[in-house]
Design an enzyme around this catalytic site. Structure first.
Site, PDB file in Angstrom:
ATOM      1  N   GLU A  60       0.835  -1.214   0.000  1.00  0.00           N
ATOM      2  CA  GLU A  60       0.000   0.000   0.000  1.00  0.00           C
ATOM      3  C   GLU A  60       0.863   1.254   0.000  1.00  0.00           C
ATOM      4  O   GLU A  60       2.094   1.187   0.192  1.00  0.00           O
ATOM      5  CB  GLU A  60      -0.885   0.015   1.255  1.00  0.00           C
ATOM      6  CG  GLU A  60      -0.058   0.095   2.547  1.00  0.00           C
ATOM      7  CD  GLU A  60      -0.887   0.143   3.818  1.00  0.00           C
ATOM      8  OE1 GLU A  60      -1.985  -0.445   3.853  1.00  0.00           O
ATOM      9  OE2 GLU A  60      -0.416   0.788   4.781  1.00  0.00           O
ATOM     10  N   HIS A  62       0.136   5.807   0.946  1.00  0.00           N
ATOM     11  CA  HIS A  62      -0.800   6.821   1.455  1.00  0.00           C
ATOM     12  C   HIS A  62      -0.038   8.114   1.675  1.00  0.00           C
ATOM     13  O   HIS A  62       1.205   8.132   1.604  1.00  0.00           O
ATOM     14  CB  HIS A  62      -1.459   6.349   2.753  1.00  0.00           C
ATOM     15  CG  HIS A  62      -0.594   5.479   3.615  1.00  0.00           C
ATOM     16  ND1 HIS A  62       0.530   5.956   4.234  1.00  0.00           N
ATOM     17  CD2 HIS A  62      -0.652   4.157   3.913  1.00  0.00           C
ATOM     18  CE1 HIS A  62       1.105   4.965   4.903  1.00  0.00           C
ATOM     19  NE2 HIS A  62       0.421   3.856   4.723  1.00  0.00           N
ATOM     20  N   HIS A  66       4.763   6.837   8.130  1.00  0.00           N
ATOM     21  CA  HIS A  66       4.936   5.923   9.263  1.00  0.00           C
ATOM     22  C   HIS A  66       6.369   6.055   9.773  1.00  0.00           C
ATOM     23  O   HIS A  66       7.298   6.257   8.995  1.00  0.00           O
ATOM     24  CB  HIS A  66       4.843   4.449   8.842  1.00  0.00           C
ATOM     25  CG  HIS A  66       3.527   3.965   8.352  1.00  0.00           C
ATOM     26  ND1 HIS A  66       2.345   4.171   8.987  1.00  0.00           N
ATOM     27  CD2 HIS A  66       3.236   3.200   7.281  1.00  0.00           C
ATOM     28  CE1 HIS A  66       1.381   3.563   8.323  1.00  0.00           C
ATOM     29  NE2 HIS A  66       1.887   2.973   7.270  1.00  0.00           N
ATOM     30  N   HIS A 100       4.845   0.373   0.189  1.00  0.00           N
ATOM     31  CA  HIS A 100       5.544  -0.374   1.241  1.00  0.00           C
ATOM     32  C   HIS A 100       4.821  -1.674   1.573  1.00  0.00           C
ATOM     33  O   HIS A 100       3.602  -1.777   1.431  1.00  0.00           O
ATOM     34  CB  HIS A 100       5.744   0.476   2.502  1.00  0.00           C
ATOM     35  CG  HIS A 100       4.494   1.063   3.064  1.00  0.00           C
ATOM     36  ND1 HIS A 100       3.885   2.159   2.517  1.00  0.00           N
ATOM     37  CD2 HIS A 100       3.733   0.709   4.136  1.00  0.00           C
ATOM     38  CE1 HIS A 100       2.805   2.462   3.223  1.00  0.00           C
ATOM     39  NE2 HIS A 100       2.685   1.590   4.203  1.00  0.00           N
ATOM     40  N   CYS A 114       4.825   1.147  15.413  1.00  0.00           N
ATOM     41  CA  CYS A 114       4.581   2.064  14.302  1.00  0.00           C
ATOM     42  C   CYS A 114       3.863   3.295  14.832  1.00  0.00           C
ATOM     43  O   CYS A 114       2.809   3.183  15.447  1.00  0.00           O
ATOM     44  CB  CYS A 114       3.734   1.371  13.236  1.00  0.00           C
ATOM     45  SG  CYS A 114       3.300   2.433  11.845  1.00  0.00           S
TER      46      CYS A 114
HETATM   47 MN    MN Z   1       0.997   1.842   5.605  1.00  0.00          MN
END
Ligand code: MN
Length: 146
Positions: A60, A62, A66, A100, A114
């Protein structure tokens, strides 16, 4: 906020071990624990993800970033077009808009903390065309699961 004791085996008192995601099937053998839900002064979540041997997270990307620290075992991640080894206490930043995926490739659980913003956009999954583009790199092609 009181302390949150570790109760053993990477679980914490009063913290539920949840499914990684409620929908979708582009992941395998992974759990999620929300250790910190954020507050107005610190609108940030801290989660612990654990991937069982052979499992993987979603491929994914975005807008949100992170920041990750491995705290259990070793594995590998696709970050920024490269497959990178990650061992306990290594850290990695996943930049905005960067594809990632994490995999437990060492035959043992692979767990990491995370940090994310409490308010964040939803992940995007790759189209067939985007997967074809990523697979031009043979190392990436051999690594990704979707
Ligand atoms: Mn992610």
């Amino acid at each position: 906020m009181a302390t949150i004791p570790h109760t053993g085996d990477f679980q914490w008192q009063g913290v539920d071990v949840l499914k990684y995601k409620e929908v979708g099937d582009h992941f395998k053998d992974i759990t999620r624990q929300k250790l910190y839900a954020g507050c107005p002064d610190l609108p940030t979540e801290l989660r612990y993800f654990e991937i069982a041997a052979g499992g993987h997270s979603t491929l994914e990307r975005h807008e949100h970033v992170h920041f990750i620290m491995i705290i259990r075992g070793s594995g590998e991640a696709l970050v920024d077009g490269q497959v990178r080894p990650l061992a306990t206490l290594d850290m990695v930043e996943i930049p905005s808009r960067c594809w990632h995926q994490f995999r437990a490739t060492k035959g043992a659980p692979f767990g990491f903390l995370c940090i994310v913003s409490a308010e964040r956009d939803r992940p995007e999954h790759p189209t067939d065309e985007q997967i074809a583009e990523m697979k031009k790199d043979p190392t990436v092609a051999a690594f990704i699961r979707y």
